[in-house]
Design a protein around this motif. Structure first.
Motif, PDB file in Angstrom:
ATOM      1  N   ILE A   5       0.871  -1.172   0.000  1.00 52.48           N
ATOM      2  CA  ILE A   5       0.000   0.000   0.000  1.00 52.48           C
ATOM      3  C   ILE A   5       0.909   1.223   0.000  1.00 52.48           C
ATOM      4  CG2 ILE A   5      -1.893  -1.174   1.182  1.00 52.48           C
ATOM      5  CD1 ILE A   5      -0.969   0.228   3.778  1.00 52.48           C
ATOM      6  N   GLY A   6       0.353   2.381  -0.240  1.00 47.42           N
ATOM      7  CA  GLY A   6       1.155   3.598  -0.141  1.00 47.42           C
ATOM      8  C   GLY A   6       1.669   3.748   1.281  1.00 47.42           C
ATOM      9  N   PRO A   7       2.980   3.906   1.466  1.00 46.39           N
ATOM     10  CA  PRO A   7       3.511   3.932   2.830  1.00 46.39           C
ATOM     11  C   PRO A   7       3.190   5.198   3.607  1.00 46.39           C
ATOM     12  CG  PRO A   7       5.277   4.279   1.256  1.00 46.39           C
ATOM     13  CD  PRO A   7       4.036   3.947   0.465  1.00 46.39           C
ATOM     14  N   ALA A  20      12.696   3.836  -1.305  1.00 45.51           N
ATOM     15  CA  ALA A  20      13.670   3.766  -2.393  1.00 45.51           C
ATOM     16  C   ALA A  20      13.091   2.981  -3.570  1.00 45.51           C
ATOM     17  CB  ALA A  20      14.971   3.121  -1.913  1.00 45.51           C
ATOM     18  N   ASN A  21      12.446   1.850  -3.278  1.00 48.76           N
ATOM     19  CA  ASN A  21      11.785   1.066  -4.309  1.00 48.76           C
ATOM     20  C   ASN A  21      10.950  -0.038  -3.679  1.00 48.76           C
ATOM     21  OD1 ASN A  21      14.259  -0.402  -3.695  1.00 48.76           O
ATOM     22  ND2 ASN A  21      13.775  -1.695  -5.426  1.00 48.76           N
ATOM     23  N   THR A  22      10.214  -0.721  -4.524  1.00 48.66           N
ATOM     24  CA  THR A  22       9.440  -1.884  -4.107  1.00 48.66           C
ATOM     25  C   THR A  22       9.764  -3.019  -5.074  1.00 48.66           C
ATOM     26  OG1 THR A  22       7.537  -1.286  -5.466  1.00 48.66           O
ATOM     27  CG2 THR A  22       7.538  -0.501  -3.190  1.00 48.66           C
ATOM     28  N   THR A  23       9.500  -4.246  -4.622  1.00 49.03           N
ATOM     29  CA  THR A  23       9.664  -5.395  -5.508  1.00 49.03           C
ATOM     30  C   THR A  23       8.416  -6.253  -5.435  1.00 49.03           C
ATOM     31  OG1 THR A  23      10.753  -6.694  -3.781  1.00 49.03           O
ATOM     32  CG2 THR A  23      12.180  -5.453  -5.278  1.00 49.03           C
ATOM     33  N   LYS A  24       8.175  -6.972  -6.507  1.00 49.16           N
ATOM     34  CA  LYS A  24       7.052  -7.901  -6.560  1.00 49.16           C
ATOM     35  C   LYS A  24       7.488  -9.250  -5.989  1.00 49.16           C
ATOM     36  CE  LYS A  24       4.951  -5.769 -10.586  1.00 49.16           C
ATOM     37  NZ  LYS A  24       4.492  -5.940 -11.959  1.00 49.16           N
ATOM     38  N   ALA A  25       6.497 -10.065  -5.670  1.00 46.93           N
ATOM     39  CA  ALA A  25       6.771 -11.418  -5.201  1.00 46.93           C
ATOM     40  C   ALA A  25       7.424 -12.240  -6.310  1.00 46.93           C
ATOM     41  CB  ALA A  25       5.476 -12.091  -4.766  1.00 46.93           C
ATOM     42  N   ALA A  34       7.998  -6.541  -1.423  1.00 45.38           N
ATOM     43  CA  ALA A  34       8.746  -5.835  -0.376  1.00 45.38           C
ATOM     44  C   ALA A  34       8.907  -4.363  -0.685  1.00 45.38           C
ATOM     45  CB  ALA A  34      10.124  -6.472  -0.201  1.00 45.38           C
ATOM     46  N   TYR A  35       9.030  -3.607   0.411  1.00 43.28           N
ATOM     47  CA  TYR A  35       9.409  -2.193   0.368  1.00 43.28           C
ATOM     48  C   TYR A  35      10.878  -2.098   0.755  1.00 43.28           C
ATOM     49  CZ  TYR A  35       4.383  -1.237   1.406  1.00 43.28           C
ATOM     50  OH  TYR A  35       3.021  -1.170   1.423  1.00 43.28           O
ATOM     51  N   PHE A  36      11.602  -1.178   0.141  1.00 39.77           N
ATOM     52  CA  PHE A  36      12.983  -0.874   0.514  1.00 39.77           C
ATOM     53  C   PHE A  36      13.063   0.624   0.825  1.00 39.77           C
ATOM     54  CE2 PHE A  36      13.100  -4.650  -2.006  1.00 39.77           C
ATOM     55  CZ  PHE A  36      14.042  -5.448  -1.377  1.00 39.77           C
ATOM     56  N   GLY A  45      18.955  15.235   6.998  1.00 37.40           N
ATOM     57  CA  GLY A  45      18.845  14.356   5.839  1.00 37.40           C
ATOM     58  C   GLY A  45      19.956  13.334   5.703  1.00 37.40           C
ATOM     59  N   ALA A  46      20.822  13.220   6.704  1.00 42.20           N
ATOM     60  CA  ALA A  46      21.924  12.266   6.625  1.00 42.20           C
ATOM     61  C   ALA A  46      21.394  10.850   6.435  1.00 42.20           C
ATOM     62  CB  ALA A  46      22.781  12.336   7.888  1.00 42.20           C
ATOM     63  N   LEU A  47      22.014  10.118   5.511  1.00 44.83           N
ATOM     64  CA  LEU A  47      21.647   8.730   5.267  1.00 44.83           C
ATOM     65  C   LEU A  47      22.295   7.872   6.349  1.00 44.83           C
ATOM     66  CD1 LEU A  47      20.375   6.512   3.483  1.00 44.83           C
ATOM     67  CD2 LEU A  47      22.511   6.517   2.171  1.00 44.83           C
ATOM     68  N   VAL A  48      21.481   7.337   7.261  1.00 41.60           N
ATOM     69  CA  VAL A  48      22.030   6.564   8.371  1.00 41.60           C
ATOM     70  C   VAL A  48      21.946   5.065   8.140  1.00 41.60           C
ATOM     71  CG1 VAL A  48      21.596   8.423  10.003  1.00 41.60           C
ATOM     72  CG2 VAL A  48      19.926   6.602   9.780  1.00 41.60           C
ATOM     73  N   GLY A  49      21.137   4.626   7.186  1.00 46.91           N
ATOM     74  CA  GLY A  49      21.029   3.199   6.916  1.00 46.91           C
ATOM     75  C   GLY A  49      19.877   2.884   5.979  1.00 46.91           C
ATOM     76  N   SER A  50      19.426   1.632   6.046  1.00 46.19           N
ATOM     77  CA  SER A  50      18.339   1.176   5.188  1.00 46.19           C
ATOM     78  C   SER A  50      17.515   0.125   5.928  1.00 46.19           C
ATOM     79  CB  SER A  50      18.896   0.582   3.896  1.00 46.19           C
ATOM     80  OG  SER A  50      19.719  -0.535   4.186  1.00 46.19           O
ATOM     81  N   CYS A  51      16.307  -0.105   5.430  1.00 46.57           N
ATOM     82  CA  CYS A  51      15.455  -1.136   6.012  1.00 46.57           C
ATOM     83  C   CYS A  51      14.514  -1.666   4.943  1.00 46.57           C
ATOM     84  CB  CYS A  51      14.693  -0.631   7.229  1.00 46.57           C
ATOM     85  SG  CYS A  51      13.674   0.813   6.950  1.00 46.57           S
ATOM     86  N   THR A  52      14.030  -2.865   5.193  1.00 48.40           N
ATOM     87  CA  THR A  52      13.169  -3.574   4.259  1.00 48.40           C
ATOM     88  C   THR A  52      11.976  -4.130   5.007  1.00 48.40           C
ATOM     89  OG1 THR A  52      15.120  -4.264   3.017  1.00 48.40           O
ATOM     90  CG2 THR A  52      13.110  -5.502   2.626  1.00 48.40           C
ATOM     91  N   LEU A  53      10.820  -4.121   4.372  1.00 49.48           N
ATOM     92  CA  LEU A  53       9.627  -4.768   4.897  1.00 49.48           C
ATOM     93  C   LEU A  53       9.109  -5.713   3.832  1.00 49.48           C
ATOM     94  CD1 LEU A  53       7.239  -5.196   6.862  1.00 49.48           C
ATOM     95  CD2 LEU A  53       6.172  -3.175   5.818  1.00 49.48           C
ATOM     96  N   ARG A  54       9.128  -7.016   4.146  1.00 55.46           N
ATOM     97  CA  ARG A  54       8.548  -8.033   3.279  1.00 55.46           C
ATOM     98  C   ARG A  54       7.099  -8.231   3.725  1.00 55.46           C
ATOM     99  NH1 ARG A  54      13.317  -9.788   5.245  1.00 55.46           N
ATOM    100  NH2 ARG A  54      15.044  -9.763   3.786  1.00 55.46           N
ATOM    101  N   VAL A  55       6.186  -8.242   2.776  1.00 57.86           N
ATOM    102  CA  VAL A  55       4.761  -8.269   3.091  1.00 57.86           C
ATOM    103  C   VAL A  55       4.157  -9.616   2.708  1.00 57.86           C
ATOM    104  CG1 VAL A  55       2.545  -7.165   2.645  1.00 57.86           C
ATOM    105  CG2 VAL A  55       4.618  -5.785   2.780  1.00 57.86           C
TER     106      VAL A  55
END
Length: 157
Positions: A5-7, A20-25, A34-36, A45-55
């Motif tokens: 869904i829209g985050p 950053a992007n999404t991917t399909k199953a 997933a969301y990235f 605005g410092a880039l401190v890291g990244s995270c992913t959510l698999r749905v």
């Protein structure tokens, strides 16, 4: 039903998550949609890291988890990963998930602490089955942490 869904705007005032992007199953590989996100400090605005959510749910996610995160070395120790997890959980629940599982290697004490700080319940250590891609990269077991939707709690894994 779970899905992407829209985050919306994901911020706690100290950090915000930038999609950053999404991917399909990819079912044949056991990959869920997933969301990235980039984890950025809100003030500068410092880039401190990244995270992913698999749905969604499948057998593979029991070992790889729904949420993954990485914090760049200069920013570690400031609880940015736990804050990012707390921002991702409502998105997961709004998308229809009833529970979220995060896994980490047993000797990754920083990640284990992150899961507890974010409100996870330690379920135990699970043996990774030989069919899982993590097994083939040398990983044999993971710690599992459960996060339940406060509107519809369930404790099953």
């Amino acid at each position: 039903m779970t899905g992407l869904i829209g985050p919306g705007f994901l911020s706690d005032g100290e950090i915000h998550l930038i999609l950053a992007n999404t991917t399909k199953a990819v079912p044949e590989k056991g990959y869920l949609p997933a969301y990235f996100f980039q984890i950025r400090r809100y003030a500068d605005g410092a880039l401190v890291g990244s995270c992913t959510l698999r749905v969604g749910e499948n057998e593979a996610v029991r070992y790889s988890g729904h949420i993954g995160y990485a914090v760049n070395p200069p920013y570690r120790g400031r609880r940015y990963a736990a804050k990012a997890v707390r921002l991702l959980l409502p998105l997961a629940f709004r998308g229809g998930m009833k529970r979220v599982l995060i896994t980490c290697l047993p000797d990754n004490f920083a990640s284990r602490r992150t899961c507890l700080l974010a409100g996870g319940i330690f379920l135990g250590v699970a043996q990774i089955p030989s069919w899982h891609e993590m097994y083939h990269s040398g990983r044999k077991e993971v710690c599992q942490y459960l996060f339940c939707d406060p509107q519809n709690p369930t404790m099953s894994v």
